[in-house]
Scaffold this motif. Structure first.
Motif, PDB file in Angstrom:
ATOM      1  N   MET A 170       3.820  13.060  -9.125  1.00  0.00           N
ATOM      2  CA  MET A 170       2.627  12.287  -9.488  1.00  0.00           C
ATOM      3  C   MET A 170       1.356  13.110  -9.239  1.00  0.00           C
ATOM      4  SD  MET A 170       3.625   9.461 -10.760  1.00  0.00           S
ATOM      5  CE  MET A 170       5.059   8.374 -10.829  1.00  0.00           C
ATOM      6  N   GLN A 171       1.345  13.832  -8.137  1.00  0.00           N
ATOM      7  CA  GLN A 171       0.161  14.647  -7.837  1.00  0.00           C
ATOM      8  C   GLN A 171       0.006  15.789  -8.834  1.00  0.00           C
ATOM      9  OE1 GLN A 171       1.215  14.981  -3.571  1.00  0.00           O
ATOM     10  NE2 GLN A 171      -0.881  14.331  -3.134  1.00  0.00           N
ATOM     11  N   ALA A 172       1.149  16.325  -9.295  1.00  0.00           N
ATOM     12  CA  ALA A 172       1.086  17.415 -10.284  1.00  0.00           C
ATOM     13  C   ALA A 172       0.522  16.923 -11.620  1.00  0.00           C
ATOM     14  CB  ALA A 172       2.473  18.030 -10.470  1.00  0.00           C
ATOM     15  N   ILE A 173       0.695  15.632 -11.900  1.00  0.00           N
ATOM     16  CA  ILE A 173       0.097  15.055 -13.113  1.00  0.00           C
ATOM     17  C   ILE A 173      -1.428  14.988 -12.961  1.00  0.00           C
ATOM     18  CG2 ILE A 173       0.024  12.987 -14.597  1.00  0.00           C
ATOM     19  CD1 ILE A 173       2.835  12.283 -13.740  1.00  0.00           C
ATOM     20  N   GLY A 174      -1.882  15.067 -11.723  1.00  0.00           N
ATOM     21  CA  GLY A 174      -3.318  14.953 -11.458  1.00  0.00           C
ATOM     22  C   GLY A 174      -3.694  13.618 -10.834  1.00  0.00           C
ATOM     23  N   LEU A 175      -2.670  12.857 -10.431  1.00  0.00           N
ATOM     24  CA  LEU A 175      -2.916  11.538  -9.849  1.00  0.00           C
ATOM     25  C   LEU A 175      -3.003  11.637  -8.325  1.00  0.00           C
ATOM     26  CD1 LEU A 175      -0.333   9.551 -12.021  1.00  0.00           C
ATOM     27  CD2 LEU A 175      -2.805   9.794 -12.416  1.00  0.00           C
ATOM     28  N   SER A 176      -3.664  10.649  -7.721  1.00  0.00           N
ATOM     29  CA  SER A 176      -3.758  10.612  -6.254  1.00  0.00           C
ATOM     30  C   SER A 176      -2.856   9.523  -5.703  1.00  0.00           C
ATOM     31  CB  SER A 176      -5.190  10.303  -5.817  1.00  0.00           C
ATOM     32  OG  SER A 176      -6.056  11.281  -6.320  1.00  0.00           O
ATOM     33  N   LEU A 177      -2.300   9.787  -4.525  1.00  0.00           N
ATOM     34  CA  LEU A 177      -1.498   8.768  -3.847  1.00  0.00           C
ATOM     35  C   LEU A 177      -2.455   7.791  -3.179  1.00  0.00           C
ATOM     36  CD1 LEU A 177       1.128  11.090  -2.119  1.00  0.00           C
ATOM     37  CD2 LEU A 177       1.177  10.104  -4.419  1.00  0.00           C
ATOM     38  N   PHE A 178      -2.064   6.515  -3.158  1.00  0.00           N
ATOM     39  CA  PHE A 178      -2.940   5.537  -2.498  1.00  0.00           C
ATOM     40  C   PHE A 178      -2.846   5.672  -0.981  1.00  0.00           C
ATOM     41  CE2 PHE A 178      -3.974   1.379  -0.705  1.00  0.00           C
ATOM     42  CZ  PHE A 178      -5.299   1.313  -1.127  1.00  0.00           C
ATOM     43  N   ALA A 179      -1.657   6.019  -0.469  1.00  0.00           N
ATOM     44  CA  ALA A 179      -1.485   6.182   0.978  1.00  0.00           C
ATOM     45  C   ALA A 179      -2.269   7.405   1.437  1.00  0.00           C
ATOM     46  CB  ALA A 179      -0.009   6.334   1.317  1.00  0.00           C
ATOM     47  N   LYS A 180      -3.235   7.176   2.340  1.00  0.00           N
ATOM     48  CA  LYS A 180      -4.041   8.299   2.829  1.00  0.00           C
ATOM     49  C   LYS A 180      -3.431   8.901   4.093  1.00  0.00           C
ATOM     50  CE  LYS A 180      -6.614   7.645  -0.626  1.00  0.00           C
ATOM     51  NZ  LYS A 180      -5.954   8.204  -1.826  1.00  0.00           N
ATOM     52  N   SER A 181      -2.530   8.168   4.719  1.00  0.00           N
ATOM     53  CA  SER A 181      -1.765   8.746   5.835  1.00  0.00           C
ATOM     54  C   SER A 181      -0.382   8.104   5.838  1.00  0.00           C
ATOM     55  CB  SER A 181      -2.474   8.485   7.167  1.00  0.00           C
ATOM     56  OG  SER A 181      -2.599   7.097   7.396  1.00  0.00           O
ATOM     57  N   LEU A 193       8.656   3.628  -1.254  1.00  0.00           N
ATOM     58  CA  LEU A 193       7.986   3.486  -2.549  1.00  0.00           C
ATOM     59  C   LEU A 193       6.727   4.336  -2.538  1.00  0.00           C
ATOM     60  CD1 LEU A 193       5.781   0.337  -2.845  1.00  0.00           C
ATOM     61  CD2 LEU A 193       6.681   1.080  -0.654  1.00  0.00           C
ATOM     62  N   THR A 194       6.211   4.596  -3.748  1.00  0.00           N
ATOM     63  CA  THR A 194       4.968   5.354  -3.855  1.00  0.00           C
ATOM     64  C   THR A 194       3.946   4.517  -4.607  1.00  0.00           C
ATOM     65  OG1 THR A 194       6.164   7.446  -3.807  1.00  0.00           O
ATOM     66  CG2 THR A 194       3.943   7.501  -4.717  1.00  0.00           C
ATOM     67  N   ALA A 195       2.791   4.309  -3.966  1.00  0.00           N
ATOM     68  CA  ALA A 195       1.667   3.650  -4.631  1.00  0.00           C
ATOM     69  C   ALA A 195       0.766   4.757  -5.163  1.00  0.00           C
ATOM     70  CB  ALA A 195       0.916   2.765  -3.645  1.00  0.00           C
ATOM     71  N   VAL A 196       0.522   4.722  -6.457  1.00  0.00           N
ATOM     72  CA  VAL A 196      -0.238   5.777  -7.120  1.00  0.00           C
ATOM     73  C   VAL A 196      -1.535   5.183  -7.649  1.00  0.00           C
ATOM     74  CG1 VAL A 196      -0.156   7.567  -8.913  1.00  0.00           C
ATOM     75  CG2 VAL A 196       1.974   6.753  -7.862  1.00  0.00           C
ATOM     76  N   GLU A 197      -2.641   5.877  -7.447  1.00  0.00           N
ATOM     77  CA  GLU A 197      -3.928   5.388  -7.956  1.00  0.00           C
ATOM     78  C   GLU A 197      -4.000   5.619  -9.462  1.00  0.00           C
ATOM     79  OE1 GLU A 197      -7.065   7.285  -5.750  1.00  0.00           O
ATOM     80  OE2 GLU A 197      -6.514   6.243  -3.886  1.00  0.00           O
ATOM     81  N   THR A 220       0.807  -1.221   0.000  1.00  0.00           N
ATOM     82  CA  THR A 220       0.000   0.000   0.000  1.00  0.00           C
ATOM     83  C   THR A 220       0.845   1.280   0.000  1.00  0.00           C
ATOM     84  OG1 THR A 220      -0.063   0.084   2.417  1.00  0.00           O
ATOM     85  CG2 THR A 220      -1.819  -1.170   1.334  1.00  0.00           C
ATOM     86  N   GLY A 221       2.151   1.147   0.275  1.00  0.00           N
ATOM     87  CA  GLY A 221       3.023   2.316   0.351  1.00  0.00           C
ATOM     88  C   GLY A 221       2.812   3.139   1.614  1.00  0.00           C
ATOM     89  N   VAL A 222       2.382   2.475   2.687  1.00  0.00           N
ATOM     90  CA  VAL A 222       2.102   3.165   3.946  1.00  0.00           C
ATOM     91  C   VAL A 222       3.119   2.756   5.020  1.00  0.00           C
ATOM     92  CG1 VAL A 222       0.449   3.250   5.874  1.00  0.00           C
ATOM     93  CG2 VAL A 222      -0.378   3.417   3.518  1.00  0.00           C
ATOM     94  N   ALA A 223       3.545   3.711   5.848  1.00  0.00           N
ATOM     95  CA  ALA A 223       4.413   3.404   6.988  1.00  0.00           C
ATOM     96  C   ALA A 223       3.579   3.371   8.268  1.00  0.00           C
ATOM     97  CB  ALA A 223       5.514   4.454   7.103  1.00  0.00           C
ATOM     98  N   HIS A 224       3.811   2.376   9.121  1.00  0.00           N
ATOM     99  CA  HIS A 224       3.183   2.358  10.451  1.00  0.00           C
ATOM    100  C   HIS A 224       4.170   2.973  11.451  1.00  0.00           C
ATOM    101  CE1 HIS A 224      -0.251   0.051   9.129  1.00  0.00           C
ATOM    102  NE2 HIS A 224       0.495  -0.964   8.715  1.00  0.00           N
ATOM    103  N   ASP A 225       3.646   3.623  12.459  1.00  0.00           N
ATOM    104  CA  ASP A 225       4.481   4.385  13.398  1.00  0.00           C
ATOM    105  C   ASP A 225       5.119   3.468  14.450  1.00  0.00           C
ATOM    106  OD1 ASP A 225       5.611   6.134  15.177  1.00  0.00           O
ATOM    107  OD2 ASP A 225       3.837   7.419  15.394  1.00  0.00           O
ATOM    108  N   CYS A 226       6.290   2.962  14.143  1.00  0.00           N
ATOM    109  CA  CYS A 226       6.944   1.996  15.037  1.00  0.00           C
ATOM    110  C   CYS A 226       7.462   2.644  16.321  1.00  0.00           C
ATOM    111  CB  CYS A 226       8.082   1.297  14.311  1.00  0.00           C
ATOM    112  SG  CYS A 226       7.464   0.136  13.096  1.00  0.00           S
ATOM    113  N   ARG A 227       7.737   3.922  16.244  1.00  0.00           N
ATOM    114  CA  ARG A 227       8.190   4.608  17.454  1.00  0.00           C
ATOM    115  C   ARG A 227       7.072   4.622  18.502  1.00  0.00           C
ATOM    116  NH1 ARG A 227      11.213  10.360  17.464  1.00  0.00           N
ATOM    117  NH2 ARG A 227      11.948  10.253  19.589  1.00  0.00           N
TER     118      ARG A 227
END
Ligand code: PLP
Length: 382
Positions: A278-289, A295-299, A141-148
């Motif tokens: 990617m966002q400037a192209i008009g695309l959205s990132l899949f990671a919402k937080s 890596l970047t997951a792009v919708e 998903t390209g998301v990080a969980h807060d391990c700290r």
């Protein structure tokens, strides 16, 4: 002729000096020169893991390290809490089930990161939970969980371990194994460690070794106690992956020359520019937080098949990225920027995405995403 580019979230490109080092004639894993080499890489691994504890080196993929991180620390019938926010969270579920643990799941919507309070609440409700399993960076998903924050939660519980799959986190962003109370940290060779596939690295805290001493689950090759006894003598229990360890010594040299702070800063700069482009192209990132810097997951935009984007990148331009896994198939494509990656890998990724999208009939203004990425990639203040 078509030049090839590897921008997938593993395997990742291997630097030429590492390839050259691995091309040396093989030497014997019981020869004194191997013991000397293993001693050196063991020390340097502690540095990159930010731990004073042992870091085991195993000839296996990352999943082998994950398997040992279950079988060595959980008895059948003991409880495990699994943070499941993607394909690799599911892997923790499957492994814990395979080794007979009673599994409680914290299901996290794909694209979101776990709320540490949920883990705190689950542990409060059931103090008999012996280990919490999580990904530092969920590659699907390209998301990080807060391990700290998770470390803060678990540290306070003497009978619970925190086990972290850091396969696309270690060597990408800061992960303070000892200071944050990460008891078991697993990574692999073919992601941020810019080596071919075939090695797993696992750090184990004193608290976790104590738990291992009373754990009698099924295991043979992935017996961490046995492996530790050998590695403390700069030996491996079984035949070492000699050439990969030679390559690892080169990689650690590169890491040390760059330094932790610069390494993390470079990865962040590349991730930030990829996301902005990617966002400037008009695309959205899949990671919402908490997007991962690995890596970047792009919708895929509506009306465009994500699998086509990934496929056309390869067919048209020789770029291997990745598609979506499971229910994300066709919905996202993923671009990695960890390991042997630098400024112009991002430019290639964003430029090629624009070109492919245009061919697929999506309205793109060529250069728009590239320009934004370039601006982010310039040295600060320019
Ligand atoms: C790649 C990856 C794995 C699996 O590693 P293998 O080396 O393929 O066994 C596990 N977890 C995460 C987060 C990964 O990115």
């Amino acid at each position: 002729m078509q030049k090839r580019y590897l921008l997938a979230p593993g395997p990742t490109p291997v630097p030429p000096e590492v390839l050259l080092a691995m091309a040396q004639p093989i030497f014997h894993h019981r020869a004194p020169e191997f013991a000397e080499l293993l001693g050196r890489v063991r020390d340097d691994l502690k540095w990159i893991f930010q731990t004073r504890g042992d870091v085991l080196i195993l000839a296996s993929t990352g999943t082998g390290g994950m398997e040992g991180a279950v079988s060595n620390f959980l008895n059948p019938g003991e409880k495990a809490l699994v943070v499941n926010g993607g394909k690799f969270g599911e892997r923790w579920m499957k492994l814990c089930n395979t080794f007979g643990a009673k599994v409680e799941e914290i299901k996290v919507e794909w694209g979101q990161s776990v709320d540490p309070q949920q883990v705190a609440d689950a542990l409060k409700r059931d103090p008999s939970i012996k280990a919490v399993y999580v990904q530092a960076s969920e590659t699907s998903t390209g998301v990080a969980h807060d391990c700290r924050a998770l470390g803060e939660v678990v540290k306070a519980r003497p009978d619970t371990l925190l086990v972290v799959d850091a396969i696309t986190a270690l060597g990408v962003f800061d992960l303070k194994t000892d200071d944050w109370g990460l008891d078991v940290v697993v990574t692999g060779s073919q992601k941020a460690f810019m080596l071919p596939p075939g090695l797993a690295f696992v750090s184990v805290s004193e608290k976790a070794w104590q738990k291992a001493a009373s754990t009698k689950n099924t295991k043979f090759y992935f017996d961490f106690k046995k492996e530790r006894e050998s590695q403390l003598k700069n030996q491996t229990a079984y035949t070492a992956a000699v050439s990969l360890v030679v390559g690892l010594a080169e990689v650690l040299k590169i890491f040390k020359a760059e330094g932790l702070e610069s390494l993390f800063a470079r990865n962040h700069r590349l991730a930030d520019a990829t996301r902005a482009g990617m966002q400037a192209i008009g695309l959205s990132l899949f990671a919402k937080s908490s997007p991962s810097d690995a890596l970047t997951a792009v919708e895929a935009p509506s009306g465009v098949d994500g699998q086509q984007i990934y496929k056309q990148l390869r067919v048209r331009y020789g770029i291997t990225a990745a598609g979506g896994q499971d229910h994300l198939k066709g919905k996202v494509f993923r671009i990695a920027h960890m390991g042997y990656a630098d400024t112009f890998d991002v430019v290639i990724a964003v430029a090629a995405t624009e070109m492919v999208l245009k061919e697929l009939g999506y309205a793109v203004q060529l250069g728009k995403g590239v320009g934004v990425a370039q601006a982010r990639l310039m040295p600060a203040g320019k």
